[in-house]
Design an enzyme around this catalytic site. Structure first.
Site, mmCIF file in Angstrom:
data_model
loop_
_atom_site.group_PDB
_atom_site.id
_atom_site.type_symbol
_atom_site.label_atom_id
_atom_site.label_comp_id
_atom_site.label_asym_id
_atom_site.label_seq_id
_atom_site.Cartn_x
_atom_site.Cartn_y
_atom_site.Cartn_z
ATOM 1 N N PHE A 162 -3.218 -1.901 6.779
ATOM 2 C CA PHE A 162 -3.720 -3.262 6.600
ATOM 3 C C PHE A 162 -4.927 -3.306 5.664
ATOM 4 C CE2 PHE A 162 -1.518 -3.868 10.813
ATOM 5 C CZ PHE A 162 -0.463 -4.573 10.278
ATOM 6 N N LYS A 178 8.635 -7.260 9.491
ATOM 7 C CA LYS A 178 8.148 -6.683 8.238
ATOM 8 C C LYS A 178 9.169 -5.792 7.558
ATOM 9 C CE LYS A 178 4.103 -4.350 6.297
ATOM 10 N NZ LYS A 178 2.843 -3.649 6.573
ATOM 11 N N PHE A 236 3.894 -8.237 -9.464
ATOM 12 C CA PHE A 236 5.204 -8.792 -9.165
ATOM 13 C C PHE A 236 5.758 -9.465 -10.428
ATOM 14 C CE2 PHE A 236 4.223 -7.333 -5.297
ATOM 15 C CZ PHE A 236 4.248 -8.139 -4.173
ATOM 16 N N ARG A 244 2.230 7.308 7.277
ATOM 17 C CA ARG A 244 2.544 7.190 8.700
ATOM 18 C C ARG A 244 4.041 6.976 8.903
ATOM 19 N NH1 ARG A 244 -0.799 2.114 10.029
ATOM 20 N NH2 ARG A 244 -0.259 1.743 7.859
ATOM 21 N N LYS A 297 0.833 -1.217 0.000
ATOM 22 C CA LYS A 297 0.000 0.000 0.000
ATOM 23 C C LYS A 297 0.863 1.259 0.000
ATOM 24 C CE LYS A 297 -2.483 -0.753 3.599
ATOM 25 N NZ LYS A 297 -1.778 -2.005 3.968
ATOM 26 N N ALA A 315 -3.006 -0.303 12.529
ATOM 27 C CA ALA A 315 -4.421 -0.440 12.191
ATOM 28 C C ALA A 315 -5.074 -1.614 12.898
ATOM 29 C CB ALA A 315 -4.595 -0.582 10.686
ATOM 30 N N THR A 341 3.859 1.527 -1.199
ATOM 31 C CA THR A 341 4.479 1.606 -2.513
ATOM 32 C C THR A 341 3.496 2.137 -3.544
ATOM 33 O OG1 THR A 341 5.694 -0.372 -1.853
ATOM 34 C CG2 THR A 341 5.892 0.303 -4.130
ATOM 35 N N TRP A 350 6.814 -0.266 -8.770
ATOM 36 C CA TRP A 350 7.987 -0.798 -8.077
ATOM 37 C C TRP A 350 9.195 -0.887 -9.007
ATOM 38 C CZ3 TRP A 350 11.103 -5.278 -8.054
ATOM 39 C CH2 TRP A 350 11.838 -5.474 -6.872
#
Length: 824
Positions: free
Chosen positions: A560, A310, A648, A299, A275, A529, A277, A677
């Site tokens: 999330f 993560k 991806f 954030r 999200k 979240a 990205t 990306w």
């Protein structure tokens, strides 16, 4: 054999036109002034743009010739003199001594970024570079041991050919470097921003931190000027980030807001689906490619996941916030300020319980209201407490013994203290602790716990406040526990509110940063979240909406899945801010959809099973049930949805087309594949166009529930309509808390569910769209200062734990260069 390929392209037309306009304006206001460009010629191979500058721009040109035998100091002194501008130098020491603003052709940045890399034996391909500049770059590269080839490149077909070359370089695992140009439209005033943007492919793509370091950020003062900030509205923290003063809201109070875009997602894998990205890539596409004002609001990452499992949260690939090390670590210290403020409250609570238990009323009163230089008086916060108690006396000597007792004794029940200490680290052994075991605490031990810092109510207040006065009032209303009569005790009662406001006075200002393509970003607040409301600050969004203007876009991210972050964005954040969203961007990945379709477990740090690497249309189709449900959740609030499929390299075209087709059939206004990306903003242009189109349409935004509904009914509404539960089940403790909050008048607050992010249900292992379950409510807490009630669902913990192999195994510091290694 081609080991490395370099593509360099410079576009002059916009520069020429802008220079002509600026020179014309200068001559009109200063008719006697003759703008002159001084060029230093050090050797025959130097690029001399005299003809170009004089004929196409109209600028007077003066050449300064230095002998080949001149010293480096002579070159540096001449180049840095008031009226001279350098062109190109081969010596690193000279290059490092030259002021960047003296560079007219980009060679300064080219040299310092490229020529310090190992280039011997590699191949360079110069595309679209002609004349003296080509000769200069060719000479520089050959002198550094490279083989050089050149070819022409038609600007008419530049984009198409550029993408073909990128594809070729990816296949050859080569390296590509290019010049990029971006435009920020500042309230209909065109400000051109030129900088080097280096794309470097190594076995598909370089790691995020290398990409971040390959880009040189614009000075934060320059970025602030480009977006319309005044110097006095900025507090710089180094060269790449700054706090923005809230006074900006007053200056822009009559400016119409821009479009408000929320980025949410489907239920993610433990790896996250991108999200941040997508948010970054979208604003890069809007600003740098569609030429629209746009702002990202993100954030601040918690140190917990950064060093846990993560990793960072600055985006990734060629869609990230830079410098990513600063973004992912201490930034401007906001989380540290929250931690200090939170734990000051905790210390005040235990100290007050101890002192009240070991002192008489008279001794307490003498210490709480001491005589200073023979004068004894109440502090302002003590006067406020007297007023709440109905005591109208202002002279300490006038209080009766009964009034003194009421004033000095909070009578906090140690068993009913709800305030927890916090730390910004995943530490499972702090989930339950005992404090007060030292002999000095005289037997006043009690059980308590730590929460992760971003779950602190003070973090929620920072994210929801609209200014200093409101923040101070919210801090004062925070309920820390109950007295033995069942009455709530607040931070104001403890007398700590003013100190908290002082600790938070800088944290309330959003932090300005930039993306890889130089577009602006506000980084502010960082609530999780799954255990908090999961959105960046109201203040950052409001400031950004004013700065972009009526035709601009603000893209803000909710944490999330849409069932958690988006629901809280609508029901909590939008209620507080009064802002209405124009469109939801729902992020999905083929990887996550395969998981929801019945694929094997996805575990961080473990290679993906073959089902996620090989084409499997059935898994994708089955998993789209989760995507369809999340679209339906957005429609509950009357907001249109654009699905962003974060592509991806293992995704096949058939899988991509299937997802987009199912998304649009499920009610999405558009569904597009995104390649930000690997391509930056250019890879999200289609998404940006879809968002622009959908955001221009009217929607019927509405809240999910009425605040006047009972606490139980609000919880049930979320459980049934959002999660798909049959009903809820309240534990005796949760029911008792609801009764207490209703008694205290807190029943009309919105609900902030603390629930796992890995499933629509409370069971992380249940993927897809679970049905036929009862949602268990284990406990309920109240954040009165922030302004919501938050139920704890199932086994949800407010303090995450570290995995067996945390991220910190890969993080290190080079003691010589001070370079951080292994950070995402």
């Amino acid at each position: 054999m081609v080991k490395c390929a370099i593509c360099v392209h410079l576009i002059y037309s916009d520069i020429v036109q802008k220079c002509r306009e600026e020179l014309k304006a200068i001559r009109e206001t200063n008719p006697d002034l003759k703008p002159t460009l001084a060029i230093i010629q050090v050797c025959l191979c130097c690029y001399i743009p005299a003809d170009f500058v004089s004929t196409q721009i109209g600028l007077n040109v003066m050449q300064i010739c230095l002998p080949r035998q001149c010293t480096e100091d002579e070159v540096s002194d001449t180049a840095n003199s008031e009226k001279s501008i350098r062109v190109s130098f081969l010596s690193r020491s000279v290059r490092n001594a030259i002021k960047p603003q003296k560079d007219v052709d980009g060679i300064y940045f080219f040299c310092n970024t490229l020529l310090d890399a190992p280039l011997i034996g590699k191949m360079a391909v110069l595309v679209g570079v002609e004349g003296p500049l080509k000769a200069t770059i060719q000479c520089l590269l050959q002198n550094n041991g490279m083989m050089v080839q050149t070819c022409q490149w038609s600007s008419k077909h530049l984009q198409k050919q550029f993408l073909c070359v990128v594809c070729y370089f990816q296949q050859q695992r080569a390296m590509l470097l290019c010049f990029r140009r971006d435009i920020w439209l500042n309230h209909k005033r065109h400000t051109l921003i030129f900088f080097l943007f280096f794309l470097s492919f190594r076995s598909w793509i370089r790691i995020d931190i290398e990409i971040s370091r390959a880009q040189t950020p614009k000075p934060i003062s320059q970025l602030a000027q480009e977006i319309g900030l005044l110097p006095e509205e900025l507090e710089a923290y180094g060269n790449t980030k700054a706090k923005v003063h809230l006074s900006l809201l007053n200056r822009f109070q009559h400016q119409p807001n821009g479009k408000y875009v929320l980025v949410a997602g489907i239920t993610p894998t433990p790896l996250g689906e991108g999200k941040s990205t997508v948010t970054t890539g979208l604003v890069q596409a809007l600003s740098a490619h569609l030429k629209l004002n746009s702002f990202a609001c993100l954030r601040q990452p918690s140190q917990g996941p950064t060093f846990g499992v993560k990793g960072g949260a600055a985006g990734g690939g060629y869609a990230q916030v830079i410098p990513m090390e600063e973004f992912n670590l201490h930034l401007t210290g906001d989380i540290h300020a929250i931690t200090a403020a939170n734990n000051l409250v905790a210390a005040a609570i235990d100290a007050r319980i101890l002192h009240e238990a070991t002192q008489s009323d008279k001794a307490l009163y003498r210490r709480l209201v001491p005589s200073v230089n023979g004068v004894r008086c109440f502090s302002p916060i003590q006067m406020a407490r007297l007023q709440r108690l109905g005591i109208n006396e202002s002279d300490p000597s006038d209080l009766t013994p009964e009034e003194v007792r009421a004033f000095v004794r909070l009578d906090l029940d140690p068993e009913k203290v709800t305030w927890q200490r916090v730390v910004d680290t995943n530490d499972r052994f702090l989930r339950k602790i005992t404090v007060g075991q030292a002999n000095t605490e005289k037997g006043h031990a009690r059980q308590t716990q730590f929460d992760i810092a971003v779950a602190s109510e003070i973090m929620a207040i920072l994210a929801l406040t609209d200014g200093l006065a409101d923040m101070r009032a919210r801090l004062g209303r925070m309920v820390v526990g109950s007295n033995r009569n069942g009455q709530p005790i607040t931070a104001d009662d403890l007398g700590v509110t003013g100190a908290l406001a002082v600790l938070m006075k800088d944290a309330i200002k959003p932090t300005l940063m930039q993306t890889l393509e130089g577009t602006p970003v506000f980084v502010h607040a960082g609530p999780f979240a799954n255990i908090a409301h999961g959105n960046s600050s109201v203040l950052a969004d409001k400031l950004a909406l004013k700065l972009v203007g009526e035709e601009g876009f603000v893209v803000t991210e909710a944490g999330f899945g849409a069932d958690i972050g988006m629901e809280k964005f609508f029901n909590i954040k939008c209620r507080t801010s009064g802002l209405k969203p124009d469109v939801v961007v729902l992020v999905a990945t083929v990887r996550a959809l395969k998981m929801h379709g019945g694929g094997p477990n996805v575990t961080a740090g473990v290679p993906l099973p073959k089902e996620y690497i090989n084409e499997n249309l059935q898994l994708v189709a089955d998993g789209c049930s989760n995507l369809k449900k999340q679209i339906q959740i957005a429609h509950l609030f009357g907001v249109p949805v654009v699905v962003a499929l974060n592509v991806f390299k293992t995704d096949t075209q058939a899988e991509i087309e299937l997802v987009c087709r199912i998304a649009e059939a499920s009610g999405a206004s558009a569904a597009v594949q995104c390649h930000h990306w690997s391509r930056g903003g250019r890879g999200s242009v289609e998404l940006a166009q879809a968002v622009k189109k959908v955001a221009s349409q009217k929607n019927n935004f509405q809240f999910l529930y009425n605040l006047q509904d009972s606490i139980v009914e609000k919880i049930r509404t979320i459980a049934q309509k959002v999660y798909g539960a049959d009903d809820i089940e309240l534990s005796p403790e949760a029911q008792a808390k609801i009764d207490y909050y209703n008694q205290q008048g807190f029943g009309a607050l919105p609900i902030c569910m603390a629930k796992t992010h890995l499933s629509l249900s409370h069971m992380p292992e249940k993927k897809g769209v679970p049905t036929g379950f009862i949602l268990p409510i284990r406990d309920i807490r109240a954040s009165i200062g922030a302004g919501f009630i938050y139920p704890l669902v199932g086994t949800m913990s407010t303090m995450p734990g570290l995995p067996t192999r945390p991220c910190f195994y890969d993080i290190d510091l080079d003691p010589v260069t001070e370079e951080i290694k292994g950070l995402f």
